[in-house]
Design a protein around this motif. Sequence first.
Motif, mmCIF file in Angstrom:
data_model
loop_
_atom_site.group_PDB
_atom_site.id
_atom_site.type_symbol
_atom_site.label_atom_id
_atom_site.label_comp_id
_atom_site.label_asym_id
_atom_site.label_seq_id
_atom_site.Cartn_x
_atom_site.Cartn_y
_atom_site.Cartn_z
ATOM 1 N N TRP A 110 0.841 -1.210 0.000
ATOM 2 C CA TRP A 110 0.000 0.000 0.000
ATOM 3 C C TRP A 110 0.871 1.253 0.000
ATOM 4 C CZ3 TRP A 110 -0.215 3.557 4.120
ATOM 5 C CH2 TRP A 110 -1.185 4.571 3.986
ATOM 6 N N ALA A 111 1.877 1.292 0.861
ATOM 7 C CA ALA A 111 2.755 2.460 0.932
ATOM 8 C C ALA A 111 3.585 2.626 -0.337
ATOM 9 C CB ALA A 111 3.679 2.353 2.149
ATOM 10 N N ALA A 112 3.852 1.503 -1.007
ATOM 11 C CA ALA A 112 4.634 1.555 -2.244
ATOM 12 C C ALA A 112 3.822 2.028 -3.442
ATOM 13 C CB ALA A 112 5.216 0.173 -2.545
ATOM 14 N N THR A 113 2.516 2.092 -3.282
ATOM 15 C CA THR A 113 1.641 2.454 -4.402
ATOM 16 C C THR A 113 0.729 3.627 -4.044
ATOM 17 O OG1 THR A 113 0.061 0.741 -3.693
ATOM 18 C CG2 THR A 113 1.685 0.116 -5.349
ATOM 19 N N LEU A 114 1.174 4.485 -3.142
ATOM 20 C CA LEU A 114 0.379 5.636 -2.719
ATOM 21 C C LEU A 114 0.069 6.559 -3.895
ATOM 22 C CD1 LEU A 114 2.267 6.677 0.547
ATOM 23 C CD2 LEU A 114 -0.057 5.749 0.433
ATOM 24 N N ASP A 115 -1.120 7.156 -3.857
ATOM 25 C CA ASP A 115 -1.428 8.172 -4.852
ATOM 26 C C ASP A 115 -0.825 9.502 -4.420
ATOM 27 O OD1 ASP A 115 -3.116 9.361 -2.951
ATOM 28 O OD2 ASP A 115 -4.907 8.397 -3.752
ATOM 29 N N ASP A 116 -1.067 10.539 -5.197
ATOM 30 C CA ASP A 116 -0.432 11.832 -4.930
ATOM 31 C C ASP A 116 -0.864 12.451 -3.614
ATOM 32 O OD1 ASP A 116 0.936 11.633 -7.293
ATOM 33 O OD2 ASP A 116 -0.472 12.879 -8.442
ATOM 34 N N HIS A 117 -1.961 11.996 -3.058
ATOM 35 C CA HIS A 117 -2.467 12.566 -1.809
ATOM 36 C C HIS A 117 -1.934 11.818 -0.581
ATOM 37 C CE1 HIS A 117 -5.178 15.056 -4.146
ATOM 38 N NE2 HIS A 117 -5.628 13.984 -4.772
ATOM 39 N N GLY A 118 -1.163 10.766 -0.794
ATOM 40 C CA GLY A 118 -0.663 9.972 0.323
ATOM 41 C C GLY A 118 0.431 10.684 1.104
ATOM 42 N N PRO A 119 0.737 10.182 2.282
ATOM 43 C CA PRO A 119 1.730 10.823 3.145
ATOM 44 C C PRO A 119 3.153 10.616 2.647
ATOM 45 C CG PRO A 119 1.043 8.741 4.101
ATOM 46 C CD PRO A 119 0.182 8.958 2.885
ATOM 47 N N SER A 120 4.062 11.430 3.159
ATOM 48 C CA SER A 120 5.493 11.233 2.954
ATOM 49 C C SER A 120 6.200 11.649 4.230
ATOM 50 C CB SER A 120 6.010 12.047 1.770
ATOM 51 O OG SER A 120 7.368 11.711 1.475
ATOM 52 N N GLY A 121 7.266 10.925 4.573
ATOM 53 C CA GLY A 121 7.978 11.201 5.806
ATOM 54 C C GLY A 121 7.276 10.679 7.037
ATOM 55 N N ALA A 122 6.399 9.691 6.852
ATOM 56 C CA ALA A 122 5.615 9.151 7.960
ATOM 57 C C ALA A 122 6.142 7.780 8.390
ATOM 58 C CB ALA A 122 4.153 9.032 7.569
#
Length: 230
Positions: free
Chosen positions: A208-220
């Motif tokens: 799931w984290a490897a396929t995040l869309d543009d609205h997904g988190p970063s640095g979490a």
Amino acid sequence: MIAVVTGSNRGLGWHVAHQLAGQEYHVVACARRHEDAMAVAASIRQQGGEASPFALDVTHPEQIQELAAWLTELFGGVEVLVNNAGVLLDQGLPLSAISLSQWQRTLDTNLTGAMLMCQMILPLMRASHYGRIVNVSSGYGSLAEMGEHQAAYRVSKAGLNALTRVLAAETADDGIKVNAVCPGWARTDMGGPQASREPADSARWITWAATLDDHGPSGAFLRDGQPIEF
């Protein structure tokens, strides 16, 4: 879309590689032994996916450089990196009982290897202004959950979490998302048969984290798709 998965020959890495292939990624299945990488790629192909094997020990910088050249020549870019390769050599040991070789090998694999993989992959992601990097971490690396024993493993994962934050900040304007994922206590060779989670269920949160869309988190720092304390 190209996805590189280290430590793909067993446990969480095996399931992540297959799950990404199921989402139509061409998976570069990395494992220390060539025959193990071949077995992962063959299994993915048997299920209708696309995969290429690559023999890689992340503690050998020259092998990471060879992977970078190979990826550039064959694919020209990479969309996903899952830093899954890891060791737990000091399970249940107090700091006083850890050997220097155990300490160094743990940091070399769990932290330095991941750092070198990120260095290698960044130019390939920046070229296309897109990338997803997942560092497979652990609750053992959370300062909020820090406790006794397995100091080498804990410190390596705490460092991996710090690396995640640094890299997320450095790539904030590059279309690249970098997150650490705690997969929970899974029934793998590392987690043991008494663990509470099926490996495939834990792996799906890495996927799931490897396929995040543009609205997904970063640095979490994520567990079950939700942020937890570093």
